[in-house]
Design a protein around this motif. Structure first.
Motif, PDB file in Angstrom:
ATOM      1  N   LEU A   1      63.864  65.413   5.885  1.00  0.00           N
ATOM      2  CA  LEU A   1      64.573  66.538   6.547  1.00  0.00           C
ATOM      3  C   LEU A   1      66.064  66.149   6.673  1.00  0.00           C
ATOM      4  O   LEU A   1      66.549  65.551   7.365  1.00  0.00           O
ATOM      5  N   GLN A   2      66.947  67.010   5.817  1.00  0.00           N
ATOM      6  CA  GLN A   2      68.150  66.548   5.661  1.00  0.00           C
ATOM      7  C   GLN A   2      68.955  67.722   6.110  1.00  0.00           C
ATOM      8  O   GLN A   2      68.820  69.078   5.883  1.00  0.00           O
ATOM      9  N   SER A   3      70.222  67.694   6.919  1.00  0.00           N
ATOM     10  CA  SER A   3      71.173  68.909   7.442  1.00  0.00           C
ATOM     11  C   SER A   3      72.373  68.013   7.562  1.00  0.00           C
ATOM     12  O   SER A   3      72.472  66.794   7.750  1.00  0.00           O
ATOM     13  N   GLY A   4      73.268  68.899   7.940  1.00  0.00           N
ATOM     14  CA  GLY A   4      74.584  68.610   8.452  1.00  0.00           C
ATOM     15  C   GLY A   4      74.387  68.572   9.994  1.00  0.00           C
ATOM     16  O   GLY A   4      72.981  68.715  10.305  1.00  0.00           O
TER      17      GLY A   4
ATOM     18  N   THR B   1      60.942  61.505   7.154  1.00  0.00           N
ATOM     19  CA  THR B   1      62.384  60.602   7.217  1.00  0.00           C
ATOM     20  C   THR B   1      63.265  61.918   7.657  1.00  0.00           C
ATOM     21  O   THR B   1      63.388  63.027   7.135  1.00  0.00           O
ATOM     22  N   LEU B   2      64.092  61.566   8.768  1.00  0.00           N
ATOM     23  CA  LEU B   2      65.064  62.450   9.188  1.00  0.00           C
ATOM     24  C   LEU B   2      66.400  61.940   8.831  1.00  0.00           C
ATOM     25  O   LEU B   2      66.820  60.837   8.369  1.00  0.00           O
ATOM     26  N   SER B   3      67.430  62.810   8.276  1.00  0.00           N
ATOM     27  CA  SER B   3      68.680  62.680   7.893  1.00  0.00           C
ATOM     28  C   SER B   3      69.593  63.809   8.560  1.00  0.00           C
ATOM     29  O   SER B   3      69.794  64.711   7.680  1.00  0.00           O
ATOM     30  N   MET B   4      70.023  63.655   9.546  1.00  0.00           N
ATOM     31  CA  MET B   4      70.595  64.651  10.532  1.00  0.00           C
ATOM     32  C   MET B   4      71.679  64.413  11.050  1.00  0.00           C
ATOM     33  O   MET B   4      72.301  64.943  12.321  1.00  0.00           O
ATOM     34  N   GLY B   5      72.180  62.999  11.059  1.00  0.00           N
ATOM     35  CA  GLY B   5      73.435  62.511  11.375  1.00  0.00           C
ATOM     36  C   GLY B   5      73.314  61.967  12.836  1.00  0.00           C
ATOM     37  O   GLY B   5      72.120  61.429  13.280  1.00  0.00           O
ATOM     38  N   GLN B   6      74.479  61.683  13.613  1.00  0.00           N
ATOM     39  CA  GLN B   6      74.447  61.170  14.937  1.00  0.00           C
ATOM     40  C   GLN B   6      73.862  62.175  16.040  1.00  0.00           C
ATOM     41  O   GLN B   6      74.443  63.309  16.152  1.00  0.00           O
ATOM     42  N   ARG B   7      73.072  61.613  16.761  1.00  0.00           N
ATOM     43  CA  ARG B   7      72.418  62.084  17.817  1.00  0.00           C
ATOM     44  C   ARG B   7      72.290  61.171  19.033  1.00  0.00           C
ATOM     45  O   ARG B   7      72.604  59.923  19.064  1.00  0.00           O
ATOM     46  N   SER B   8      71.824  61.624  20.293  1.00  0.00           N
ATOM     47  CA  SER B   8      71.832  60.826  21.424  1.00  0.00           C
ATOM     48  C   SER B   8      70.459  59.903  21.110  1.00  0.00           C
ATOM     49  O   SER B   8      69.708  60.220  20.516  1.00  0.00           O
ATOM     50  N   PHE B   9      70.636  58.640  21.837  1.00  0.00           N
ATOM     51  CA  PHE B   9      69.387  58.120  21.926  1.00  0.00           C
ATOM     52  C   PHE B   9      68.067  58.655  22.490  1.00  0.00           C
ATOM     53  O   PHE B   9      67.142  58.542  21.748  1.00  0.00           O
ATOM     54  N   GLU B  10      68.246  59.813  23.534  1.00  0.00           N
ATOM     55  CA  GLU B  10      66.753  60.455  24.039  1.00  0.00           C
ATOM     56  C   GLU B  10      66.601  61.401  22.663  1.00  0.00           C
ATOM     57  O   GLU B  10      65.333  61.610  22.538  1.00  0.00           O
ATOM     58  N   ASP B  11      67.580  61.891  21.849  1.00  0.00           N
ATOM     59  CA  ASP B  11      66.908  62.785  20.883  1.00  0.00           C
ATOM     60  C   ASP B  11      66.180  61.933  19.814  1.00  0.00           C
ATOM     61  O   ASP B  11      65.205  62.209  19.412  1.00  0.00           O
ATOM     62  N   TYR B  12      66.670  60.630  19.391  1.00  0.00           N
ATOM     63  CA  TYR B  12      66.286  59.935  18.493  1.00  0.00           C
ATOM     64  C   TYR B  12      64.691  59.390  19.023  1.00  0.00           C
ATOM     65  O   TYR B  12      63.694  59.432  18.488  1.00  0.00           O
ATOM     66  N   ARG B  13      64.534  59.206  20.317  1.00  0.00           N
ATOM     67  CA  ARG B  13      63.402  58.726  20.910  1.00  0.00           C
ATOM     68  C   ARG B  13      62.419  59.894  20.733  1.00  0.00           C
ATOM     69  O   ARG B  13      61.209  59.901  20.462  1.00  0.00           O
ATOM     70  N   ALA B  14      62.857  61.222  21.231  1.00  0.00           N
ATOM     71  CA  ALA B  14      61.849  62.350  21.180  1.00  0.00           C
ATOM     72  C   ALA B  14      61.337  62.613  19.782  1.00  0.00           C
ATOM     73  O   ALA B  14      60.059  62.802  19.538  1.00  0.00           O
ATOM     74  N   PHE B  15      62.289  62.580  18.846  1.00  0.00           N
ATOM     75  CA  PHE B  15      61.985  62.692  17.296  1.00  0.00           C
ATOM     76  C   PHE B  15      60.836  61.480  16.741  1.00  0.00           C
ATOM     77  O   PHE B  15      60.026  61.965  16.240  1.00  0.00           O
ATOM     78  N   ARG B  16      61.281  60.394  17.265  1.00  0.00           N
ATOM     79  CA  ARG B  16      60.134  59.343  17.050  1.00  0.00           C
ATOM     80  C   ARG B  16      58.864  59.601  17.678  1.00  0.00           C
ATOM     81  O   ARG B  16      57.835  59.467  17.069  1.00  0.00           O
TER      82      ARG B  16
END
Ligand code: 5AD
Ligand code: SF4
Length: 351
Positions: free
Chosen positions: A112-115, A141-156
């Motif tokens: 999943l890729q985006s700006g 697989t995500l490819s959507m750039g820089q996010r917060s730690f909390e976002d990365y954790r939620a996606f995981r």
């Protein structure tokens, strides 16, 4: 192969045996110009690829789900100051339908890729990820750039398996000049968070950026080794006429092939795609990449009406039209004796 002491002064042989290469040796390999020596480098990388990840070529189906970006990278056609870029966003349902089509076509992974698009909030994105995981057997697989730690954790937590976040260049001042308002340190912090959250993590860079030196490229290899990237994407810089770098020359496909080969030798068991950008520069080089270390192919499944607007660099659309029919590549993979991999094909081989 056997490692003999008579070959001690040969960095290709040493690399193939798994010895840690110095920056000088890496620079030496990247600057090879003799066709016979370059072929030796490719062959060594090809043998290490075979030994460490086998013959299978794994497919990752890409969905470019949003062409909006809050960033302003000087090289990229999706940069926010490009008023002529056409912007689109896909709804969750559309993304899910495409993920099902990706699974039906035999890919084991959806990318999943985006700006960098804040419209896809933590909640919205987590919902999309968990629905894909619930309704398909795909690795996400995500490819959507820089996010917060909390976002990365939620996606995981929602089930995402992997994250691609190219470091773009290991030279901090070049990075800062090319990505206004951003620093290499921040990018690396994101990569550390992703590792901490137990994602399989992808790094990567462009070769041939204006102002980039051979030393910088050697530093890219060292950074990738230092952070133990699981996946590595390398492509040539391709000037986009609607960006500030539109007048600069493109990167060299042959340099990208040497980068791929060296990265295979240095990282051994990683997943390395033959990138779309390499195919734009030179279709034959993209094929050659599979004989110089690459083991992953990433066909684009974005529907044409959107894909033509996901205009990161020129020429991408033409290559993608060919990719859409994954089966068109099957005869080529057959001729080089490479079966298409089944399943997600992650580095950790957990499934
Ligand atoms: N040429 C080649 N690659 C590019 N990217 C962005 N712009 C260009 C360009 N002009 C790459 C960057 C980014 C990825 C999505 O595409 O490495 O991380
Ligand atoms: Fe946005 Fe990525 Fe393009 Fe930079 S490279 S402008 S973050 S889409």
């Amino acid at each position: 192969m056997t490692c003999t002491s008579s070959a001690l002064d040969d960095s290709i042989t040493h690399a193939e045996c798994g010895r840690t290469l110095s920056k000088r040796e890496i620079t030496g390999l990247l600057s090879l110009s003799d066709p016979g020596e370059i072929e030796r480098l490719y062959l060594a990388a090809d043998r290490v690829r075979k030994e460490c990840v086998g013959d299978e070529i794994f497919l990752r189906g890409i969905i470019e789900f949003s062409s909006h970006c809050r960033n302003n990278c000087l090289y990229c056609g999706l940069r926010r100051d490009n008023q002529q870029a056409q912007r689109y966003r896909m709804a969750g349902e559309e993304i899910l339908d495409l993920a099902r089509a990706i699974e039906a076509s035999g890919c084991g992974t959806v990318v999943l890729q985006s700006g960098e698009d804040p419209h896809y909030t933590r909640e919205k994105m987590s919902g999309i990820i968990s629905r894909i995981k619930g309704q398909t057997g795909l690795a996400v697989t995500l490819s959507m750039g820089q996010r917060s730690f909390e976002d990365y954790r939620a996606f995981r937590d929602a089930g995402a398996d992997r994250y691609l976040l190219r470091h773009e260049t290991a030279n901090p001042s070049l990075f800062a000049g090319l990505c206004p308002g951003r620093t290499l340190d921040e990018r690396i912090q994101c990569l550390k968070w992703l590792k901490q959250l137990d994602y399989e993590v992808g790094m990567g860079c462009m070769a041939g950026l204006p102002g980039q030196t051979l030393e910088d490229l050697a530093d890219d290899v060292l950074l990738i080794r230092e952070y133990d990237a699981d996946m590595i994407g390398i492509g040539p810089f391709i000037p986009h006429p609607l960006t500030p770098l539109g007048g600069h020359p493109a990167g060299d496909a042959a340099m990208v092939l040497r980068m791929l080969a060296v990265i295979r030798l240095v990282t051994r068991d990683t997943n390395i795609p033959a990138t779309t950008a390499l195919g734009v520069m030179d279709g034959r080089s993209r094929g050659k990449a599979f004989q110089a270390g690459a083991n992953v192919f990433m066909p684009v499944f974005t529907p044409r009406n959107c894909a033509e607007h996901y205009d990161i660099y020129p020429g991408k659309g033409d290559v993608m039209k060919a990719d859409g029919a994954v089966l068109d590549f099957k005869p080529f993979f057959d001729t080089i004796g490479r079966p298409i991999g089944k399943g997600p094909g992650g580095r950790r081989k957990k499934s």
